[in-house]
Design a protein around this motif. Structure first.
Motif, PDB file in Angstrom:
ATOM      1  N   ILE A  65       5.353   6.842   0.950  1.00  0.00           N
ATOM      2  CA  ILE A  65       5.332   5.978   2.130  1.00  0.00           C
ATOM      3  C   ILE A  65       4.721   4.646   1.718  1.00  0.00           C
ATOM      4  O   ILE A  65       3.535   4.579   1.382  1.00  0.00           O
ATOM      5  N   ALA A  66       5.534   3.600   1.723  1.00  0.00           N
ATOM      6  CA  ALA A  66       5.084   2.276   1.302  1.00  0.00           C
ATOM      7  C   ALA A  66       4.980   1.353   2.503  1.00  0.00           C
ATOM      8  O   ALA A  66       5.859   1.345   3.373  1.00  0.00           O
ATOM      9  N   ALA A  67       3.912   0.569   2.549  1.00  0.00           N
ATOM     10  CA  ALA A  67       3.738  -0.456   3.580  1.00  0.00           C
ATOM     11  C   ALA A  67       3.556  -1.792   2.870  1.00  0.00           C
ATOM     12  O   ALA A  67       2.700  -1.926   1.997  1.00  0.00           O
ATOM     13  N   PHE A  68       4.386  -2.769   3.237  1.00  0.00           N
ATOM     14  CA  PHE A  68       4.404  -4.071   2.572  1.00  0.00           C
ATOM     15  C   PHE A  68       3.811  -5.145   3.483  1.00  0.00           C
ATOM     16  O   PHE A  68       4.250  -5.299   4.625  1.00  0.00           O
ATOM     17  N   LEU A  69       2.839  -5.873   2.964  1.00  0.00           N
ATOM     18  CA  LEU A  69       2.397  -7.118   3.599  1.00  0.00           C
ATOM     19  C   LEU A  69       3.256  -8.217   2.992  1.00  0.00           C
ATOM     20  O   LEU A  69       3.178  -8.488   1.794  1.00  0.00           O
ATOM     21  N   LEU A  70       4.125  -8.826   3.810  1.00  0.00           N
ATOM     22  CA  LEU A  70       5.193  -9.660   3.274  1.00  0.00           C
ATOM     23  C   LEU A  70       4.732 -11.084   2.980  1.00  0.00           C
ATOM     24  O   LEU A  70       4.645 -11.509   1.834  1.00  0.00           O
ATOM     25  N   GLY A  71       4.469 -11.850   4.016  1.00  0.00           N
ATOM     26  CA  GLY A  71       4.106 -13.258   3.904  1.00  0.00           C
ATOM     27  C   GLY A  71       4.217 -13.870   5.276  1.00  0.00           C
ATOM     28  O   GLY A  71       4.689 -13.226   6.211  1.00  0.00           O
ATOM     29  N   PRO A  72       3.785 -15.120   5.468  1.00  0.00           N
ATOM     30  CA  PRO A  72       3.857 -15.725   6.799  1.00  0.00           C
ATOM     31  C   PRO A  72       5.292 -15.789   7.306  1.00  0.00           C
ATOM     32  O   PRO A  72       6.233 -15.927   6.539  1.00  0.00           O
ATOM     33  N   LYS A  73       5.449 -15.692   8.636  1.00  0.00           N
ATOM     34  CA  LYS A  73       6.790 -15.681   9.230  1.00  0.00           C
ATOM     35  C   LYS A  73       7.504 -17.012   9.042  1.00  0.00           C
ATOM     36  O   LYS A  73       8.699 -17.053   8.786  1.00  0.00           O
ATOM     37  N   GLU A  74       6.782 -18.117   9.214  1.00  0.00           N
ATOM     38  CA  GLU A  74       7.425 -19.427   9.184  1.00  0.00           C
ATOM     39  C   GLU A  74       6.790 -20.385   8.188  1.00  0.00           C
ATOM     40  O   GLU A  74       7.482 -21.209   7.603  1.00  0.00           O
TER      41      GLU A  74
ATOM     42  N   ILE B  19       0.868  -1.184   0.000  1.00  0.00           N
ATOM     43  CA  ILE B  19       0.000   0.000   0.000  1.00  0.00           C
ATOM     44  C   ILE B  19       0.899   1.226   0.000  1.00  0.00           C
ATOM     45  O   ILE B  19       1.742   1.392   0.881  1.00  0.00           O
ATOM     46  N   LEU B  20       0.717   2.064  -0.993  1.00  0.00           N
ATOM     47  CA  LEU B  20       1.595   3.217  -1.189  1.00  0.00           C
ATOM     48  C   LEU B  20       0.813   4.510  -1.055  1.00  0.00           C
ATOM     49  O   LEU B  20      -0.188   4.715  -1.748  1.00  0.00           O
ATOM     50  N   GLN B  21       1.281   5.373  -0.166  1.00  0.00           N
ATOM     51  CA  GLN B  21       0.851   6.767  -0.179  1.00  0.00           C
ATOM     52  C   GLN B  21       1.862   7.516  -1.025  1.00  0.00           C
ATOM     53  O   GLN B  21       2.973   7.802  -0.583  1.00  0.00           O
ATOM     54  N   ASP B  22       1.493   7.777  -2.281  1.00  0.00           N
ATOM     55  CA  ASP B  22       2.444   8.454  -3.154  1.00  0.00           C
ATOM     56  C   ASP B  22       2.389   9.955  -2.921  1.00  0.00           C
ATOM     57  O   ASP B  22       1.505  10.466  -2.232  1.00  0.00           O
ATOM     58  N   ASP B  23       3.369  10.638  -3.447  1.00  0.00           N
ATOM     59  CA  ASP B  23       3.447  12.090  -3.281  1.00  0.00           C
ATOM     60  C   ASP B  23       2.299  12.731  -4.048  1.00  0.00           C
ATOM     61  O   ASP B  23       2.166  12.539  -5.263  1.00  0.00           O
ATOM     62  N   GLU B  24       1.447  13.479  -3.342  1.00  0.00           N
ATOM     63  CA  GLU B  24       0.253  14.036  -3.989  1.00  0.00           C
ATOM     64  C   GLU B  24       0.580  15.140  -4.974  1.00  0.00           C
ATOM     65  O   GLU B  24      -0.271  15.532  -5.780  1.00  0.00           O
ATOM     66  N   ASN B  25       1.825  15.637  -4.944  1.00  0.00           N
ATOM     67  CA  ASN B  25       2.209  16.756  -5.820  1.00  0.00           C
ATOM     68  C   ASN B  25       3.165  16.365  -6.933  1.00  0.00           C
ATOM     69  O   ASN B  25       3.289  17.089  -7.923  1.00  0.00           O
ATOM     70  N   VAL B  26       3.858  15.239  -6.778  1.00  0.00           N
ATOM     71  CA  VAL B  26       4.940  14.892  -7.702  1.00  0.00           C
ATOM     72  C   VAL B  26       4.725  13.485  -8.243  1.00  0.00           C
ATOM     73  O   VAL B  26       4.658  12.514  -7.481  1.00  0.00           O
ATOM     74  N   GLY B  27       4.612  13.352  -9.564  1.00  0.00           N
ATOM     75  CA  GLY B  27       4.475  12.045 -10.189  1.00  0.00           C
ATOM     76  C   GLY B  27       5.834  11.398 -10.403  1.00  0.00           C
ATOM     77  O   GLY B  27       6.846  11.784  -9.829  1.00  0.00           O
ATOM     78  N   GLY B  28       5.845  10.385 -11.258  1.00  0.00           N
ATOM     79  CA  GLY B  28       7.084   9.693 -11.582  1.00  0.00           C
ATOM     80  C   GLY B  28       6.971   8.185 -11.521  1.00  0.00           C
ATOM     81  O   GLY B  28       7.738   7.475 -12.182  1.00  0.00           O
ATOM     82  N   LEU B  29       6.014   7.672 -10.720  1.00  0.00           N
ATOM     83  CA  LEU B  29       5.826   6.227 -10.653  1.00  0.00           C
ATOM     84  C   LEU B  29       5.226   5.724 -11.958  1.00  0.00           C
ATOM     85  O   LEU B  29       4.300   6.328 -12.508  1.00  0.00           O
ATOM     86  N   GLU B  30       5.752   4.631 -12.465  1.00  0.00           N
ATOM     87  CA  GLU B  30       5.233   3.986 -13.674  1.00  0.00           C
ATOM     88  C   GLU B  30       5.119   2.485 -13.430  1.00  0.00           C
ATOM     89  O   GLU B  30       6.011   1.882 -12.818  1.00  0.00           O
ATOM     90  N   VAL B  31       4.024   1.880 -13.896  1.00  0.00           N
ATOM     91  CA  VAL B  31       3.848   0.431 -13.798  1.00  0.00           C
ATOM     92  C   VAL B  31       3.796  -0.155 -15.197  1.00  0.00           C
ATOM     93  O   VAL B  31       3.380   0.507 -16.155  1.00  0.00           O
ATOM     94  N   MET B  32       4.238  -1.400 -15.315  1.00  0.00           N
ATOM     95  CA  MET B  32       4.257  -2.059 -16.608  1.00  0.00           C
ATOM     96  C   MET B  32       2.993  -2.906 -16.783  1.00  0.00           C
ATOM     97  O   MET B  32       2.657  -3.714 -15.909  1.00  0.00           O
ATOM     98  N   ASN B  33       2.305  -2.701 -17.921  1.00  0.00           N
ATOM     99  CA  ASN B  33       1.147  -3.543 -18.191  1.00  0.00           C
ATOM    100  C   ASN B  33       1.599  -4.851 -18.849  1.00  0.00           C
ATOM    101  O   ASN B  33       2.785  -5.070 -19.103  1.00  0.00           O
ATOM    102  N   LYS B  34       0.643  -5.734 -19.129  1.00  0.00           N
ATOM    103  CA  LYS B  34       1.002  -7.052 -19.643  1.00  0.00           C
ATOM    104  C   LYS B  34       1.505  -7.006 -21.081  1.00  0.00           C
ATOM    105  O   LYS B  34       2.035  -7.992 -21.589  1.00  0.00           O
TER     106      LYS B  34
END
Length: 299
Positions: free
Chosen positions: A243-252, A180-195
Motif C-alpha cells: 500500500i503506497a501513499a504519494f505526497l505529490l506536489g502543489p496543485k497549482e 510512504i509504503l506499507q510493504d508486505d510483511e511476509n513477502v520481499g522483492g522490493l529493491e532500491v538502487m544505491n548511488k
C-alpha cells in the motif's frame, strides 16, 4: 535497533530532534529510509491490508469502476509491460469525498470504508510530519507541504512458480515528493538502487513503514535529496500486497527550491515547473526512472 536494517537507514520518529542529522543523510545519500514509532497502530495496518486484499478479489468488472481522476490514478489491470501486477488508485486520499467515491465504485462495506478512511487520515498525518522534518533537517521551515495533494496506489503482485526470478515492476522513480509504503510483511522483492548503481534488497520489517523520495524532492531540494530508483523482483511464488501513499506536489504552484537552498555553491539545477507539468512530461516521454529531470535542467 541499529540505525540501519540490512543497509536501509532507520529513522525513529519519536526521537527528534536527535534524528535530524540521520534523516538528512538518508535523504541525501539513498533517498530511502524506514520509520519506526510512527503512531499508526499495527492493528489498523493489518486491517487495511485485509480490506485491500479483499478488494483485489472482486470481479474485474467491479475493479474497473475505479476510474481515473488524473491520468494514472485509477485501476491498472495486468499489462504486457507488467503482467504480474495490478493496482487500485485513489487521488486526494486526504479527502473524505474522494474516499467515499472510491469506496462506492468498489461496493465497499461500511466497515471497509471506515478502515480506508482511518488509515488514510493516519498516513496523511505521518506524511505531513515527515515532509516537515525533511525540510527542518536542512534548516528550513517545515510548513511548506500542508496543502499538497496525495494519492494511494494499492498494489498486488500475482507471482507464480514460472515467474520466480523475473521483474514484477520495472525500474522507476516516483514522480512526486515522497512515498510512504506499507510493504508486505511476509513477502520481499522490493529493491532500491544505491548511488553506486547497485540494487539493495529492502526486506520486510513488520510494523515499520518505508519512505522513498521521488523526483519532486530532487527539484525542491535543488538536488540535495536523492530520488531513489527501485523495482520489484519476484522472489517466490506467492501473492504480494503493498500500500503506497504519494505526497505529490502543489496543485497549482511551481515546484522550485526555497531561496536558502540556492547560492553560488549550489546554483539552481531545474527550471520551476508544476507537478502536473512534470507528470505529463514523464507520461509523454515514457522516461520513468528519473531521466525526465534532465529535460528540465536550467543549465
Amino acid at each position: 535497533m541499529d540505525k540501519t536494517y540490512q543497509g536501509i537507514p532507520i529513522i525513529d520518529v519519536s526521537d527528534f530532534p536527535r534524528q535530524y542529522e540521520n534523516l538528512r543523510k538518508a535523504c541525501e545519500e539513498l533517498g530511502c529510509f524506514r520509520v519506526l514509532n510512527h503512531k499508526i497502530p499495527l492493528e489498523l495496518m493489518q486491517e487495511m491490508k485485509r480490506v485491500v486484499t479483499s478488494l483485489f478479489d472482486l470481479p474485474m468488472e467491479i475493479k474497473k469502476r475505479n476510474e481515473e481522476v488524473i491520468a494514472g490514478s485509477g485501476y491498472w489491470p495486468p499489462s504486457s509491460i507488467n503482467p504480474l501486477y495490478e493496482a487500485f488508485g485513489l487521488y486526494d486520499m486526504a479527502s473524505s469525498l474522494a474516499v467515499h467515491n472510491f469506496c462506492s465504485q468498489l461496493d465497499a462495506t461500511p466497515s471497509q470504508r471506515d478502515t480506508i478512511e482511518k488509515y488514510g487520515q493516519a498516513i496523511h498525518e505521518l506524511m505531513m510530519d515527515i515532509g516537515a522534518k525533511m525540510a527542518e533537517s536542512v534548516g528550513l521551515d517545515g510548513d511548506y507541504c500542508k496543502e499538497w495533494p496525495c494519492q494511494y496506489r494499492i498494489n498486488r503482485y500475482n507471482f507464480t512458480p514460472q515467474t520466480v526470478g523475473t521483474t514484477g515492476v520495472q525500474i522507476h522513480t516516483d514522480s512526486g515528493f515522497l512515498t510512504i509504503l506499507q510493504d508486505d510483511e511476509n513477502v520481499g522483492g522490493l529493491e532500491v538502487m544505491n548511488k553506486c548503481g547497485e540494487f539493495v534488497a529492502v526486506d520486510p520489517l513488520p510494523g515499520s513503514l518505508l519512505v522513498n523520495l521521488g523526483d519532486m524532492a530532487a527539484v525542491w531540494s535543488n538536488g540535495r535529496f536523492h530520488n531513489v530508483k527501485h523495482r520489484v523482483q519476484c522472489k517466490e511464488a506467492t501473492t504480494r500486497v503493498s500500500i503506497a501513499a504519494f505526497l505529490l506536489g502543489p496543485k497549482e504552484a511551481a515546484v522550485e527550491p526555497p531561496p536558502e537552498l540556492v547560492d553560488l555553491n549550489h546554483p539552481r539545477l531545474y527550471v520551476p515547473l508544476t507537478y502536473e507539468e512534470y507528470r505529463k512530461l514523464r507520461l509523454t516521454t515514457k522516461l520513468q526512472a528519473g531521466e525526465a529531470l534532465q529535460l528540465v535542467r536550467s543549465q
